[in-house]
Design a protein around this motif. Structure first.
Motif, PDB file in Angstrom:
ATOM      1  N   VAL A  89       0.854  -1.204   0.000  1.00  0.00           N
ATOM      2  CA  VAL A  89       0.000   0.000   0.000  1.00  0.00           C
ATOM      3  C   VAL A  89       0.889   1.252   0.000  1.00  0.00           C
ATOM      4  CG1 VAL A  89      -1.676   1.333   1.346  1.00  0.00           C
ATOM      5  CG2 VAL A  89      -1.986  -1.135   1.085  1.00  0.00           C
ATOM      6  N   ILE A  90       1.921   1.248   0.835  1.00  0.00           N
ATOM      7  CA  ILE A  90       2.799   2.429   0.918  1.00  0.00           C
ATOM      8  C   ILE A  90       3.534   2.647  -0.413  1.00  0.00           C
ATOM      9  CG2 ILE A  90       4.900   3.344   2.032  1.00  0.00           C
ATOM     10  CD1 ILE A  90       3.854   2.143   4.669  1.00  0.00           C
ATOM     11  N   ASN A  91       4.008   1.567  -1.017  1.00  0.00           N
ATOM     12  CA  ASN A  91       4.711   1.713  -2.301  1.00  0.00           C
ATOM     13  C   ASN A  91       3.792   2.246  -3.388  1.00  0.00           C
ATOM     14  OD1 ASN A  91       7.263   0.975  -1.501  1.00  0.00           O
ATOM     15  ND2 ASN A  91       6.881  -1.215  -1.800  1.00  0.00           N
ATOM     16  N   ASP A  92       2.512   1.899  -3.284  1.00  0.00           N
ATOM     17  CA  ASP A  92       1.560   2.348  -4.297  1.00  0.00           C
ATOM     18  C   ASP A  92       1.073   3.779  -4.022  1.00  0.00           C
ATOM     19  OD1 ASP A  92      -0.167   1.347  -6.583  1.00  0.00           O
ATOM     20  OD2 ASP A  92      -1.665   2.185  -5.210  1.00  0.00           O
ATOM     21  N   GLU A  93       0.779   4.049  -2.767  1.00  0.00           N
ATOM     22  CA  GLU A  93       0.201   5.337  -2.365  1.00  0.00           C
ATOM     23  C   GLU A  93       1.230   6.465  -2.288  1.00  0.00           C
ATOM     24  OE1 GLU A  93      -2.906   6.624  -0.895  1.00  0.00           O
ATOM     25  OE2 GLU A  93      -3.588   5.096  -2.299  1.00  0.00           O
ATOM     26  N   SER A 110       5.601  -1.909  12.189  1.00  0.00           N
ATOM     27  CA  SER A 110       6.176  -0.677  11.630  1.00  0.00           C
ATOM     28  C   SER A 110       7.686  -0.724  11.377  1.00  0.00           C
ATOM     29  CB  SER A 110       5.765   0.540  12.460  1.00  0.00           C
ATOM     30  OG  SER A 110       5.927   0.274  13.805  1.00  0.00           O
ATOM     31  N   PRO A 111       8.508  -1.326  12.243  1.00  0.00           N
ATOM     32  CA  PRO A 111       9.940  -1.353  11.896  1.00  0.00           C
ATOM     33  C   PRO A 111      10.218  -2.179  10.642  1.00  0.00           C
ATOM     34  CG  PRO A 111       9.569  -2.178  14.137  1.00  0.00           C
ATOM     35  CD  PRO A 111       8.236  -1.932  13.539  1.00  0.00           C
ATOM     36  N   ARG A 116      11.548  -2.127   4.848  1.00  0.00           N
ATOM     37  CA  ARG A 116      11.286  -2.555   3.455  1.00  0.00           C
ATOM     38  C   ARG A 116      11.110  -1.380   2.501  1.00  0.00           C
ATOM     39  NH1 ARG A 116       8.031  -8.256   3.833  1.00  0.00           N
ATOM     40  NH2 ARG A 116       9.289  -8.993   5.569  1.00  0.00           N
ATOM     41  N   VAL A 117      10.610  -0.251   3.015  1.00  0.00           N
ATOM     42  CA  VAL A 117      10.454   0.903   2.108  1.00  0.00           C
ATOM     43  C   VAL A 117      11.653   1.858   2.230  1.00  0.00           C
ATOM     44  CG1 VAL A 117       7.931   0.703   2.012  1.00  0.00           C
ATOM     45  CG2 VAL A 117       8.963   2.250   3.680  1.00  0.00           C
ATOM     46  N   HIS A 118      12.672   1.415   2.967  1.00  0.00           N
ATOM     47  CA  HIS A 118      13.925   2.173   3.114  1.00  0.00           C
ATOM     48  C   HIS A 118      13.721   3.569   3.669  1.00  0.00           C
ATOM     49  CE1 HIS A 118      15.906  -1.091   1.161  1.00  0.00           C
ATOM     50  NE2 HIS A 118      15.011  -1.034   0.188  1.00  0.00           N
ATOM     51  N   THR A 119      13.072   3.626   4.816  1.00  0.00           N
ATOM     52  CA  THR A 119      12.950   4.927   5.468  1.00  0.00           C
ATOM     53  C   THR A 119      13.177   4.743   6.972  1.00  0.00           C
ATOM     54  OG1 THR A 119      11.579   6.914   5.650  1.00  0.00           O
ATOM     55  CG2 THR A 119      10.423   4.819   5.815  1.00  0.00           C
ATOM     56  N   HIS A 157      14.371  10.778   3.585  1.00  0.00           N
ATOM     57  CA  HIS A 157      13.627   9.613   3.079  1.00  0.00           C
ATOM     58  C   HIS A 157      12.127   9.820   3.284  1.00  0.00           C
ATOM     59  CE1 HIS A 157      17.262   7.216   2.519  1.00  0.00           C
ATOM     60  NE2 HIS A 157      17.701   7.844   3.594  1.00  0.00           N
ATOM     61  N   ARG A 158      11.354   9.130   2.510  1.00  0.00           N
ATOM     62  CA  ARG A 158       9.899   9.172   2.649  1.00  0.00           C
ATOM     63  C   ARG A 158       9.369   7.757   2.562  1.00  0.00           C
ATOM     64  NH1 ARG A 158      10.862  13.214   4.413  1.00  0.00           N
ATOM     65  NH2 ARG A 158      10.124  15.309   3.960  1.00  0.00           N
ATOM     66  N   PRO A 159       8.234   7.439   3.249  1.00  0.00           N
ATOM     67  CA  PRO A 159       7.487   8.358   4.120  1.00  0.00           C
ATOM     68  C   PRO A 159       8.170   8.568   5.473  1.00  0.00           C
ATOM     69  CG  PRO A 159       6.469   6.197   4.074  1.00  0.00           C
ATOM     70  CD  PRO A 159       7.588   6.143   3.092  1.00  0.00           C
TER      71      PRO A 159
END
Ligand code: FAD
Length: 334
Positions: A89-93, A110-111, A116-119, A157-159
């Motif tokens: 969802v995060i990668n898409d949104e 959350s960790p 995984r999203v590198h933030t 980094h985001r998010p």
């Protein structure tokens, strides 16, 4: 992809047995405030099985968009498929900010998702704000054993991901006239994503006390003197229809269960009335109760730090003051 491509605030909605957890609603309130400051939208993501019917409720509490990941695989919380779903969802949104409750599930999820999203991830925040100039999320939390409050930013980094404990943020107002968009999301889950098998779920049969929900707390400190003396607090609590809580010293002494601990490593509470009985007012304790509506402190030391946060201070011996107070309250009733 540049940081400016990330937009909006996303709140992870934790549900257990199809019941939305209180912290998620509190985060919708904070999320809306942050989204308004950024001039962006507030979205919620709910993950589970047969949970779509909960989406409307989230709109009533301020979500403008609700993303639903509904899959039989997600019936019970299992780290891997939930991590995969939220990451997808995060990668898409591509939200700018993600808020998660610092519950046992949120602390597990959350960790992993942030890695995984590198933030980055700032855990256990006690306040969140937006820097007016840079539009960065200012994530404040106690640090160094609670001796300082550190404001942490995630500039590169985001998010920007943050977890917040239950009871820290205020529950927003429910407005049933609100409308919003409900979006089905396919996270591409496969049976092979489930790497553990749940054989049995055993519920703790002990009656759970939730001191965070109590309107009135009678809180014990080491100054109570002994486990036997706790009876005075139970009597007062019964008269005032409140719950008994305590400082870490009391929990460490085995006078109360851990679930009744107030403070940095316990619960954060904001009752209408908080009685601090024989509590010194260490910063780690105060961090968990200073937002209470009215604080009455009883301590034999007139210089005790607790008097700095108390609205009413009584200098005296708790084992004398509390029974007298209970007697007076009983008289008022007749
Ligand atoms: P004390 O500090 O021993 O104070 C007892 C008080 O009772 C004194 O002020 C004394 O004057 C008064 N007193 C004594 N006898 C009487 C009497 N007869 N009548 C009236 N008053 C009397 N603490 C928490 O509470 N919650 C937390 O979540 C927490 N997390 C922590 C996390 C970290 C990383 C660390 C380092 C510490 C943490 N602590 C926490 C511990 C905290 O620093 C204090 O040690 C603790 O709060 C002290 O508890 P207390 O006030 O009951 O006891």
């Amino acid at each position: 992809m540049s940081l400016a491509d990330y937009k909006g605030v996303l709140v992870y909605i934790e549900q257990r047995n199809k019941e939305i957890q209180k912290v998620s609603i509190e985060l919708l309130g904070k999320g809306k405030e942050i989204a308004d400051k950024l001039g962006e939208k507030l979205s919620a993501v709910i993950i589970g099985y047969d949970v779509k019917n909960l989406a409307q409720e989230l709109i009533y509490y301020g979500a403008e968009r609700v993303i639903v990941v509904d899959d039989k695989i997600l019936e019970n919380f299992i780290t891997e498929p939930y991590t995969k779903a939220l990451t997808a969802v995060i990668n898409d949104e591509k939200p700018e900010v993600v808020l998660v409750g610092a519950t046992s599930i949120g602390r597990d999820l959350s960790p992993r998702v942030s890695a995984r999203v590198h933030t980055g991830l700032t855990a256990d925040c006690t306040s969140l704000d937006i820097d007016e100039e840079t539009k960065q999320l200012l994530m404040t939390r106690p640090a160094f054993g609670g001796n300082i409050m550190a404001t942490i930013i995630c500039p590169d980094h985001r998010p920007q991901i943050s977890t917040v404990r239950p009871g820290v943020m205020l529950k927003p107002h429910k407005d049933t006239s609100r409308t919003g968009e409900i979006i089905d999301f396919d996270a591409g889950l496969l049976p092979t994503d489930v790497n553990i098998e749940i054989l049995e779920i055993v519920k703790e049969d002990k009656k759970k006390v939730n001191i965070e929900d109590a309107k009135l707390l009678i809180s014990a400190g080491r100054g109570i003197g002994s486990k036997e003396n706790m009876v005075h607090l139970y009597e007062l609590a019964e008269e005032l229809k409140g719950e008994v809580s305590g400082s870490r010293a009391v929990i460490d002494n085995g006078w109360l269960d851990k679930e009744r601990q107030v403070g940095q490593t316990g619960r954060t509470v904001r009752p209408d009335l908080y009685f601090a009985c024989g509590i010194s007012g260490a910063i780690q304790h105060v961090a968990g109760m200073e937002e209470s509506e009215l604080i009455i402190a009883i301590n034999k030391n007139p210089d005790a730090a607790i008097f700095e946060v108390a609205d009413i201070g009584i200098v005296g011996d708790v084992s004398k003051v509390i029974p007298l107070l209970t007697e007076e309250i009983k008289k008022l009733k007749f």
